[in-house]
Motif scaffolding. Structure first.
Motif, PDB file in Angstrom:
ATOM      1  N   LEU A 171       0.839  -1.192   0.000  1.00 24.53           N
ATOM      2  CA  LEU A 171       0.000   0.000   0.000  1.00 24.53           C
ATOM      3  C   LEU A 171       0.877   1.246   0.000  1.00 24.53           C
ATOM      4  N   ALA A 172       0.502   2.190  -0.824  1.00 24.39           N
ATOM      5  CA  ALA A 172       1.257   3.438  -0.965  1.00 24.39           C
ATOM      6  C   ALA A 172       0.358   4.602  -0.554  1.00 24.39           C
ATOM      7  N   PRO A 173       0.955   5.745  -0.249  1.00 19.27           N
ATOM      8  CA  PRO A 173       0.131   6.914   0.090  1.00 19.27           C
ATOM      9  C   PRO A 173      -0.823   7.265  -1.051  1.00 19.27           C
ATOM     10  N   ILE A 174      -1.984   7.776  -0.669  1.00 18.20           N
ATOM     11  CA  ILE A 174      -2.977   8.189  -1.654  1.00 18.20           C
ATOM     12  C   ILE A 174      -2.811   9.682  -1.884  1.00 18.20           C
ATOM     13  N   ALA A 175      -2.661  10.072  -3.136  1.00 11.12           N
ATOM     14  CA  ALA A 175      -2.490  11.486  -3.488  1.00 11.12           C
ATOM     15  C   ALA A 175      -3.765  12.265  -3.192  1.00 11.12           C
ATOM     16  N   ALA A 176      -3.599  13.550  -2.981  1.00  4.00           N
ATOM     17  CA  ALA A 176      -4.742  14.432  -2.704  1.00  4.00           C
ATOM     18  C   ALA A 176      -5.693  14.461  -3.895  1.00  4.00           C
ATOM     19  N   VAL A 177      -6.964  14.745  -3.581  1.00  6.06           N
ATOM     20  CA  VAL A 177      -7.999  14.883  -4.605  1.00  6.06           C
ATOM     21  C   VAL A 177      -8.632  16.261  -4.474  1.00  6.06           C
ATOM     22  N   ASP A 178      -9.361  16.660  -5.509  1.00 11.16           N
ATOM     23  CA  ASP A 178     -10.133  17.901  -5.422  1.00 11.16           C
ATOM     24  C   ASP A 178     -11.154  17.767  -4.304  1.00 11.16           C
ATOM     25  N   THR A 179     -11.613  18.900  -3.796  1.00 12.81           N
ATOM     26  CA  THR A 179     -12.592  18.863  -2.702  1.00 12.81           C
ATOM     27  C   THR A 179     -13.862  19.636  -3.014  1.00 12.81           C
ATOM     28  N   ALA A 180     -13.922  20.302  -4.150  1.00 15.80           N
ATOM     29  CA  ALA A 180     -15.126  21.060  -4.497  1.00 15.80           C
ATOM     30  C   ALA A 180     -15.303  21.077  -6.008  1.00 15.80           C
ATOM     31  N   TRP A 181     -16.587  21.069  -6.402  1.00 15.53           N
ATOM     32  CA  TRP A 181     -16.951  21.113  -7.807  1.00 15.53           C
ATOM     33  C   TRP A 181     -18.002  22.195  -7.990  1.00 15.53           C
ATOM     34  N   GLU A 182     -17.993  22.783  -9.158  1.00 15.84           N
ATOM     35  CA  GLU A 182     -18.919  23.867  -9.490  1.00 15.84           C
ATOM     36  C   GLU A 182     -20.370  23.412  -9.386  1.00 15.84           C
ATOM     37  N   SER A 183     -20.600  22.141  -9.741  1.00 14.23           N
ATOM     38  CA  SER A 183     -21.968  21.600  -9.765  1.00 14.23           C
ATOM     39  C   SER A 183     -21.886  20.080  -9.820  1.00 14.23           C
ATOM     40  N   PRO A 184     -23.003  19.405  -9.548  1.00 18.34           N
ATOM     41  CA  PRO A 184     -22.997  17.947  -9.740  1.00 18.34           C
ATOM     42  C   PRO A 184     -22.630  17.563 -11.177  1.00 18.34           C
ATOM     43  N   LEU A 185     -23.084  18.346 -12.137  1.00 23.60           N
ATOM     44  CA  LEU A 185     -22.734  18.065 -13.529  1.00 23.60           C
ATOM     45  C   LEU A 185     -21.221  18.086 -13.722  1.00 23.60           C
ATOM     46  N   ALA A 186     -20.550  19.071 -13.135  1.00 16.95           N
ATOM     47  CA  ALA A 186     -19.086  19.151 -13.243  1.00 16.95           C
ATOM     48  C   ALA A 186     -18.440  17.918 -12.608  1.00 16.95           C
ATOM     49  N   ALA A 187     -18.991  17.462 -11.495  1.00 14.97           N
ATOM     50  CA  ALA A 187     -18.453  16.265 -10.843  1.00 14.97           C
ATOM     51  C   ALA A 187     -18.632  15.038 -11.737  1.00 14.97           C
ATOM     52  N   PHE A 188     -19.787  14.919 -12.366  1.00 17.03           N
ATOM     53  CA  PHE A 188     -20.016  13.772 -13.256  1.00 17.03           C
ATOM     54  C   PHE A 188     -19.127  13.846 -14.497  1.00 17.03           C
ATOM     55  N   ARG A 189     -18.878  15.047 -14.989  1.00 16.66           N
ATOM     56  CA  ARG A 189     -17.962  15.173 -16.142  1.00 16.66           C
ATOM     57  C   ARG A 189     -16.551  14.722 -15.742  1.00 16.66           C
ATOM     58  N   GLN A 190     -16.117  15.093 -14.545  1.00 15.36           N
ATOM     59  CA  GLN A 190     -14.808  14.645 -14.084  1.00 15.36           C
ATOM     60  C   GLN A 190     -14.815  13.133 -13.861  1.00 15.36           C
ATOM     61  N   THR A 191     -15.938  12.613 -13.409  1.00 18.27           N
ATOM     62  CA  THR A 191     -16.067  11.168 -13.216  1.00 18.27           C
ATOM     63  C   THR A 191     -15.837  10.425 -14.531  1.00 18.27           C
ATOM     64  N   LEU A 192     -16.477  10.882 -15.598  1.00 20.65           N
ATOM     65  CA  LEU A 192     -16.283  10.215 -16.889  1.00 20.65           C
ATOM     66  C   LEU A 192     -14.829  10.301 -17.326  1.00 20.65           C
ATOM     67  N   GLU A 193     -14.238  11.466 -17.206  1.00 16.86           N
ATOM     68  CA  GLU A 193     -12.828  11.638 -17.570  1.00 16.86           C
ATOM     69  C   GLU A 193     -11.953  10.681 -16.748  1.00 16.86           C
ATOM     70  N   HIS A 194     -12.229  10.602 -15.467  1.00 15.07           N
ATOM     71  CA  HIS A 194     -11.454   9.720 -14.596  1.00 15.07           C
ATOM     72  C   HIS A 194     -11.662   8.250 -14.968  1.00 15.07           C
ATOM     73  N   GLU A 195     -12.893   7.845 -15.195  1.00 15.44           N
ATOM     74  CA  GLU A 195     -13.155   6.445 -15.532  1.00 15.44           C
ATOM     75  C   GLU A 195     -12.482   6.048 -16.849  1.00 15.44           C
ATOM     76  N   ARG A 196     -12.372   6.985 -17.756  1.00 13.35           N
ATOM     77  CA  ARG A 196     -11.640   6.698 -18.999  1.00 13.35           C
ATOM     78  C   ARG A 196     -10.165   6.430 -18.708  1.00 13.35           C
ATOM     79  N   LYS A 197      -9.597   7.148 -17.749  1.00 13.32           N
ATOM     80  CA  LYS A 197      -8.199   6.898 -17.357  1.00 13.32           C
ATOM     81  C   LYS A 197      -8.068   5.535 -16.700  1.00 13.32           C
ATOM     82  N   VAL A 198      -9.039   5.182 -15.860  1.00 10.82           N
ATOM     83  CA  VAL A 198      -9.004   3.870 -15.221  1.00 10.82           C
ATOM     84  C   VAL A 198      -9.113   2.772 -16.272  1.00 10.82           C
ATOM     85  N   THR A 199      -9.952   2.970 -17.260  1.00  9.39           N
ATOM     86  CA  THR A 199     -10.065   1.999 -18.352  1.00  9.39           C
ATOM     87  C   THR A 199      -8.709   1.803 -19.026  1.00  9.39           C
TER      88      THR A 199
END
Length: 173
Positions: A70-98
């Protein structure tokens, strides 16, 4: 037995899954603080799923005689402009995980590690679902953007989402 290269790659994936969990927990807390309880629930479930994904990888590494590091977990963002912005980041992130899962598949293929390649099939399919879900949430959020009643109803619908144990954990793998 896992090769050193595969073990390192799987440990990196474990860290990435834990980072994903941390990201979704942060999104959940931000949405809850802003009164979007249903969206917060959706992200809280994502948080649990990502922890489960890490656990599946950890169980697999141990089952193959490897060492989980187990390694340290890097910091993440803590605020989003809107739920839509959070979901857009989610898709971008899931593409990286893919892309990361695809890379693990490439390593397994190069190493002729058929057991790992077989285990990864579940994650390949899971990533298709993760990206589809994120796209669906973006489409739903865009459809109700600016409509308070629509936003309220969508938030209420998301509050009903329930957690399901991923099949590899349900089977005790």
């Amino acid at each position: 037995m896992l090769s050193e290269k595969m073990q390192e790659a799987l440990n990196a994936q474990i860290n990435a899954e834990m980072w994903s969990a941390y990201l979704y927990l942060s999104m959940s807390m931000d949405c809850a603080a802003k009164g979007h309880k249903g969206v917060a629930n959706w992200f809280a479930i994502q948080f649990r799923e990502e922890q489960d994904h890490a656990q599946i990888f950890m169980n697999y590494v141990l089952a193959r005689g490897g060492e989980v590091k187990l390694a340290p977990i890097a910091a993440v963002d803590t605020a989003w402009e809107s739920p839509l912005a959070a979901f857009r980041q989610t898709l971008e992130h899931e593409r990286k995980v893919t892309a990361m899962i695809d890379n693990l598949c490439r390593i397994a293929e190069e190493e002729r590690d058929y057991a790992t390649a077989n285990m990864l099939v579940w994650f390949v399919n899971e990533q298709v679902e993760e990206e589809e879900n994120a796209r669906g949430m973006i489409e739903a959020m865009e459809a109700v953007e600016g409509n308070k009643f629509g936003t309220y109803m969508l938030d209420k619908e998301l509050a009903a989402r329930v957690y399901s144990v991923p099949s590899p954990l349900a089977k005790g793998e």
